[in-house]
Design an enzyme around this catalytic site. Structure first.
Site, mmCIF file in Angstrom:
data_model
loop_
_atom_site.group_PDB
_atom_site.id
_atom_site.type_symbol
_atom_site.label_atom_id
_atom_site.label_comp_id
_atom_site.label_asym_id
_atom_site.label_seq_id
_atom_site.Cartn_x
_atom_site.Cartn_y
_atom_site.Cartn_z
ATOM 1 N N HIS A 136 52.037 36.116 40.199
ATOM 2 C CA HIS A 136 52.018 37.340 39.442
ATOM 3 C C HIS A 136 53.482 37.530 38.836
ATOM 4 C CE1 HIS A 136 48.301 38.394 41.709
ATOM 5 N NE2 HIS A 136 48.266 39.394 40.532
ATOM 6 N N LYS A 140 56.100 42.766 40.476
ATOM 7 C CA LYS A 140 54.885 43.170 41.449
ATOM 8 C C LYS A 140 55.638 43.511 42.822
ATOM 9 C CE LYS A 140 50.411 41.940 42.976
ATOM 10 N NZ LYS A 140 50.159 43.390 43.004
HETATM 11 N N1 LIG Z 1 43.043 46.626 40.828
HETATM 12 C C1 LIG Z 1 43.455 45.903 39.825
HETATM 13 O O1 LIG Z 1 42.624 45.254 38.945
HETATM 14 C C2 LIG Z 1 44.820 46.005 39.255
HETATM 15 C C3 LIG Z 1 45.713 46.641 40.054
HETATM 16 N N2 LIG Z 1 46.894 46.683 39.928
HETATM 17 C C4 LIG Z 1 47.739 47.162 40.813
HETATM 18 O O2 LIG Z 1 47.990 48.719 40.288
HETATM 19 C C5 LIG Z 1 49.331 49.126 40.614
HETATM 20 C C6 LIG Z 1 50.326 49.372 39.562
HETATM 21 O O3 LIG Z 1 50.691 48.048 38.753
HETATM 22 P P1 LIG Z 1 51.571 48.003 37.278
HETATM 23 O O4 LIG Z 1 50.940 48.656 36.175
HETATM 24 O O5 LIG Z 1 51.871 46.717 37.367
HETATM 25 O O6 LIG Z 1 52.790 48.890 37.749
HETATM 26 P P2 LIG Z 1 54.144 49.695 36.959
HETATM 27 O O7 LIG Z 1 54.985 49.766 37.754
HETATM 28 O O8 LIG Z 1 53.889 49.189 35.717
HETATM 29 O O9 LIG Z 1 53.370 51.034 36.996
HETATM 30 C C7 LIG Z 1 53.154 52.154 37.722
HETATM 31 C C8 LIG Z 1 53.027 53.520 37.347
HETATM 32 O O10 LIG Z 1 53.176 54.242 38.453
HETATM 33 C C9 LIG Z 1 53.984 55.270 38.127
HETATM 34 N N3 LIG Z 1 54.578 55.628 39.503
HETATM 35 C C10 LIG Z 1 55.519 55.217 40.161
HETATM 36 N N4 LIG Z 1 55.740 55.796 41.439
HETATM 37 C C11 LIG Z 1 55.180 56.762 41.445
HETATM 38 C C12 LIG Z 1 55.009 57.819 42.259
HETATM 39 N N5 LIG Z 1 55.463 58.028 43.494
HETATM 40 N N6 LIG Z 1 53.870 58.790 41.873
HETATM 41 C C13 LIG Z 1 53.188 58.783 40.966
HETATM 42 N N7 LIG Z 1 53.363 57.772 39.879
HETATM 43 C C14 LIG Z 1 54.356 56.750 40.120
HETATM 44 C C15 LIG Z 1 55.132 54.737 37.127
HETATM 45 O O11 LIG Z 1 55.977 55.613 36.331
HETATM 46 C C16 LIG Z 1 54.280 53.912 36.258
HETATM 47 O O12 LIG Z 1 53.823 54.436 35.370
HETATM 48 C C17 LIG Z 1 49.831 48.088 41.510
HETATM 49 O O13 LIG Z 1 49.680 48.284 42.919
HETATM 50 C C18 LIG Z 1 48.964 46.820 41.140
HETATM 51 O O14 LIG Z 1 49.000 45.856 42.313
HETATM 52 C C19 LIG Z 1 47.320 46.077 38.819
HETATM 53 C C20 LIG Z 1 46.463 45.312 37.910
HETATM 54 C C21 LIG Z 1 45.146 45.341 38.154
HETATM 55 O O1 LIG Z 2 50.128 43.797 40.108
HETATM 56 C C1 LIG Z 2 49.259 43.142 39.326
HETATM 57 O O2 LIG Z 2 49.746 42.852 38.244
HETATM 58 C C2 LIG Z 2 47.908 43.050 39.863
HETATM 59 N N1 LIG Z 2 47.436 43.483 41.037
HETATM 60 C C3 LIG Z 2 46.373 43.183 41.461
HETATM 61 C C4 LIG Z 2 46.413 42.454 42.905
HETATM 62 O O3 LIG Z 2 47.298 43.026 43.620
HETATM 63 O O4 LIG Z 2 45.535 41.783 43.109
HETATM 64 C C5 LIG Z 2 45.071 42.570 40.613
HETATM 65 C C6 LIG Z 2 45.959 41.713 39.644
HETATM 66 O O5 LIG Z 2 45.897 40.514 40.060
HETATM 67 C C7 LIG Z 2 47.236 41.953 38.837
#
Ligand SMILES: NC(=O)C1=CN([C@@H]2O[C@H](COP(=O)(O)OP(=O)(O)OC[C@H]3O[C@@H](n4cnc5c(N)ncnc54)[C@H](O)[C@@H]3O)[C@@H](O)[C@H]2O)C=CC1
Ligand SMILES: O=C(O)C1=N[C@H](C(=O)O)C[C@H](O)C1
Length: 242
Positions: A136, A140
């Site tokens: 990733h 992350k």
């Molecule tokens: N299930 C899936 O398909 C996917 C899951 N993810 C997960 O989503 C999460 C976010 O990933 P990204 O978008 O890359 O992160 P990022 O850091 O780009 O975005 C996180 C967001 O949460 C906000 N934030 C941070 N601390 C906070 C708090 N205490 N309370 C409320 N908001 C808060 C930030 O301001 C930001 O807008 C991670 O846990 C990641 O692993 C990411 C991509 C796909």
């Molecule tokens: O943090 C990410 O970017 C992603 N998080 C998810 C994970 O922890 O598996 C899904 C995806 O791989 C992207």
């Protein structure tokens, strides 16, 4: 639909906002530090008053409050945040007593297929060594990824035993039969790659998924929100709405 999105300015949340708007949904984009067109995440309760679903891609420590707010407002909750701890999982269970709750470690449909294929591969080759590698972007936080944990659980399920998860190796470390190696790479802007390798004598099977854009996660999350709207309260998997 009217979709509230927590983490709307984040890497993934911003794609959810764009995907939802492309589908002509009304979006309440929630941010802790709102800019033009965004709403203050501190006013989550008010935002949820008129929402049909809350989609959340933030951080695990925010999950309990967001789940409780969705339950209080009677709004279905779709959460993609990974690295959830026991407190967050308990909050999801509690919210699921009142509203539909769908948590998925990966909203790419291809990953759901990968999980099935990995189960089938391990069932067909139970004596083969399994190793998992995930890559990733350098921003992350959680390691291994939520998807990696889901894949490891799928391998255990197919093997009918909990393999020892060995996180990297160094020094004098001979591989055990009941071991699965877990290798985590963080580099650049990689959207998300997961590979399960099954190796026996003189042959190797590799099963790989690569996300090429975050839009694939956003599309899956918006699909989930759309399809959760008419469901009863309870916990759902992404596969339940595919
Ligand atoms: N299930 C899936 O398909 C996917 C899951 N993810 C997960 O989503 C999460 C976010 O990933 P990204 O978008 O890359 O992160 P990022 O850091 O780009 O975005 C996180 C967001 O949460 C906000 N934030 C941070 N601390 C906070 C708090 N205490 N309370 C409320 N908001 C808060 C930030 O301001 C930001 O807008 C991670 O846990 C990641 O692993 C990411 C991509 C796909
Ligand atoms: O943090 C990410 O970017 C992603 N998080 C998810 C994970 O922890 O598996 C899904 C995806 O791989 C992207």
């Amino acid at each position: 639909m009217r979709l509230a999105v927590a983490g709307a300015t984040g890497r993934t949340g911003s794609e959810v906002v764009a995907e939802a708007r492309d589908r002509d949904h009304a979006v309440v984009a929630l941010s802790r530090d709102p800019d033009e067109g965004e709403h203050d995440l501190a006013d989550l309760d008010a935002a949820l008053d008129a929402a049909d679903a809350l989609v959340d891609f933030t951080v695990p420590e925010a999950t309990p409050d967001h789940a409780a707010a969705a339950a209080d407002a009677g709004v279905p909750y779709v959460v993609g945040t990974t690295g959830l701890d026991d407190e967050a999982e308990a909050a999801l269970d509690a919210a699921a007593g009142t509203v539909p709750v769908l948590a998925a470690s990966n909203f790419a449909k291809g990953v759901q297929a990968l999980l099935r294929v990995v189960r089938a591969g391990v069932e067909a080759l139970p004596e083969y060594d399994a190793e998992l590698t995930e890559t990733h972007h350098d921003g992350k936080r959680d390691a291994p990824s939520g998807t990696a944990v889901s894949l490891l659980d799928a391998i255990d399920e197919a093997r009918g035993e909990a393999l020892d998860r060995t996180y990297g190796r160094e020094g004098d470390h001979l591989r055990e039969a009941a071991e699965v190696g877990v290798h985590v790479r963080r580099a650049g802007t990689v959207r998300g790659e997961h590979e399960v390798l099954l190796a026996g004598d003189d042959e190797v099977l590799t099963l790989t998924h690569r996300a090429e854009s975050r839009r694939v996660f956003a599309a899956g999350a918006v699909d989930a929100a759309e399809r959760l709207a008419d469901r009863e309260a309870g916990r759902y998997d992404f596969t339940d709405v595919l």
